[in-house]
Write a protein that holds these residues in place. Structure first.
Motif, PDB file in Angstrom:
ATOM      1  N   ASP A  31       0.833  -1.198   0.000  1.00 46.41           N
ATOM      2  CA  ASP A  31       0.000   0.000   0.000  1.00 46.41           C
ATOM      3  C   ASP A  31       0.868   1.247   0.000  1.00 46.41           C
ATOM      4  N   ASP A  32       0.376   2.295  -0.653  1.00 43.53           N
ATOM      5  CA  ASP A  32       1.008   3.607  -0.583  1.00 43.53           C
ATOM      6  C   ASP A  32       0.438   4.309   0.639  1.00 43.53           C
ATOM      7  N   LEU A  88       0.487   7.231   1.556  1.00 43.17           N
ATOM      8  CA  LEU A  88      -0.131   8.527   1.251  1.00 43.17           C
ATOM      9  C   LEU A  88      -1.610   8.385   0.932  1.00 43.17           C
ATOM     10  N   GLN A  89      -2.003   7.196   0.432  1.00 39.85           N
ATOM     11  CA  GLN A  89      -3.415   6.987   0.094  1.00 39.85           C
ATOM     12  C   GLN A  89      -4.317   6.990   1.325  1.00 39.85           C
ATOM     13  N   HIS A  90      -3.737   6.765   2.476  1.00 35.30           N
ATOM     14  CA  HIS A  90      -4.519   6.671   3.695  1.00 35.30           C
ATOM     15  C   HIS A  90      -4.578   8.000   4.451  1.00 35.30           C
ATOM     16  N   ALA A  98      -7.297  14.238   2.842  1.00 30.87           N
ATOM     17  CA  ALA A  98      -6.906  15.197   1.802  1.00 30.87           C
ATOM     18  C   ALA A  98      -6.259  16.442   2.395  1.00 30.87           C
ATOM     19  N   LEU A 129      -2.464  15.829   2.792  1.00 32.27           N
ATOM     20  CA  LEU A 129      -1.668  15.345   1.669  1.00 32.27           C
ATOM     21  C   LEU A 129      -0.662  16.376   1.181  1.00 32.27           C
ATOM     22  N   ALA A 148       3.452   8.053   6.673  1.00 34.34           N
ATOM     23  CA  ALA A 148       3.454   8.326   5.232  1.00 34.34           C
ATOM     24  C   ALA A 148       4.750   8.987   4.778  1.00 34.34           C
TER      25      ALA A 148
END
Length: 398
Positions: free
Chosen positions: A5-6, A8-10, A13, A16, A172
């Motif tokens: 998993d990345d 950053l996807q978790h 917003a 980010l 992240a």
């Protein structure tokens, strides 16, 4: 979350953009920085700008250093960054064993402590963190390809501690933090190891690409050569450990005065020490620094009370030292060569034969403006011409 998993996807917003700015810095400008305190400060500021209530951060990296085992850098909000070296001693080893760093290196997992519920005896640092009003503490390991292992830690005074989003943010960005730490730590380790084993000037030359056989660099300097008298006799009945201890005691007498006078030790040759003092326009100042270092080393030897006692002979000459790559195939040695180096070593050999602690060549005597007592012209092994050698007083002054 799986390993593929990345992280950053978790992130929400809202977090980010801050994470991307921090990652960009750690993989960009931070890698080229010359001030590691500045990197830690900027990193911490960007973590706070990303919404994490960070009040304290540390970066600890191992060192390949003769006198220290690790370098720690601390950042505190409102105070900036500071650094500390962990010395190579028993106390540092005990401190590490009772630290969260030992646990994260052993398990590979992050240590996350809610401090109000953490017993003081859990780690040595816990009482200190509580006394400074921290509520939440995180330590994470950094494993490097070289086999070295570092850490980052993060702490907050926020009453509610770090939120799950805060921890997700740190996870992240952590690969970028780790990559930057590894790049800077590896570069530092390379420089330190090279400096320890070949000296400052050869280190610079080698790292700049001077690694081909036959390349030679010349340094105009005052040359100091010292050796221990009767070393073979003194160590005949010693174990290897005892002989090493005697050599180190000898080096502790000789090296600090050399470095204190601005000289550079180029080679340890058994019980011999070769050092240079770079010359300016006329060389006189370099010679006087070499003379000061020689007298300082002899004074340290005379002041020793430990057994066994030993004597040394020191020779001084002024001339040109040549560094050159010698060897064959993939195995080279960056060594010191040249007539003037040989002359200094041969004059040092006369110290024992003439029972003189400090001898200088005629060139050195002239450059330094010394009086000296002439021992006459000497035939020195391996040199075609005879050299007038002078005994010099151990007292301060020319």
């Amino acid at each position: 979350m799986t390993q593929t998993d990345d992280p950053l996807q978790h992130l929400p917003a809202s977090r980010l953009d801050g994470a991307l700015r921090l990652i960009s810095y750690m993989l960009g400008g931070a890698r080229d920085a010359t001030d590691a305190d500045e990197v830690l400060t900027r990193m911490s500021e960007l973590i706070r700008a990303g919404g994490v209530p960070l009040d304290r951060a540390t970066s600890i990296v191992p060192l390949l250093h003769a006198e220290a085992v690790a370098s720690a850098r601390f950042w505190e909000r409102g105070k900036g960054a500071r650094s500390y070296l962990f010395p190579f001693n028993e106390e540092s080893g005990k401190g590490y064993a009772h630290s969260p760093a030992a646990d994260v290196h052993k398990s590979g997992a992050w240590v996350i402590l809610w401090l109000p519920d953490t017993p003081d005896e859990r780690y040595g640092i816990v009482p200190e963190l509580k006394a400074d009003s921290y509520t939440h503490y995180i330590m994470a390991p950094v494993f490097m390809r070289s086999g070295m292992a570092g850490t980052f830690s993060f702490a907050t005074r926020a009453p509610e501690g770090f939120s799950q989003d805060d921890i997700a943010f740190l996870r992240a960005v952590f690969p970028a933090l780790s990559a930057c730490q590894e790049i800077l730590a590896t570069a530092r380790a390379m420089q330190e190891v090279m400096r320890i084993y070949v000296g400052h000037e050869p280190q610079k030359r080698i790292l700049s690409g001077d690694v081909h056989r036959g390349e030679v660099m010349h340094i105009r300097s005052a040359i100091l050569f010292a050796d221990m008298r009767r070393f073979t006799e003194l160590t005949a009945g010693m174990s290897a450990e005892q002989a090493t201890g005697l050599l180190n005691a000898y080096y502790d007498c000789i090296v600090p005065p050399i470095e204190g006078a601005g000289g550079e030790v180029l080679k340890f040759i058994g019980d011999g020490v070769l050092a240079v003092f770079r010359a300016g326009e006329d060389g006189a100042e370099a010679c006087l620094r070499a003379l000061k270092a020689s007298r300082g080393g002899l004074a340290r030897v005379a002041a020793r009370t430990e057994q066994p006692q030993f004597d040394i002979g020191t020779a001084l000459h002024f001339g040109e030292v040549a560094f050159g790559n010698v060897g064959s195939g993939m195995r080279l040695d960056y060594t010191v060569i040249g007539r003037d180096v040989n002359l200094a070593a041969r004059v040092a050999g006369l110290c024992g034969a003439r029972n003189e602690p400090l001898l200088v060549s005629s060139e050195f005597r002239q450059k330094a403006g010394l009086e000296g007592r002439s021992l006459g012209e000497q035939s020195l092994k391996g040199l075609q011409s005879r050299e007038e050698v002078f005994a010099v007083s151990l007292a301060e002054g020319p």
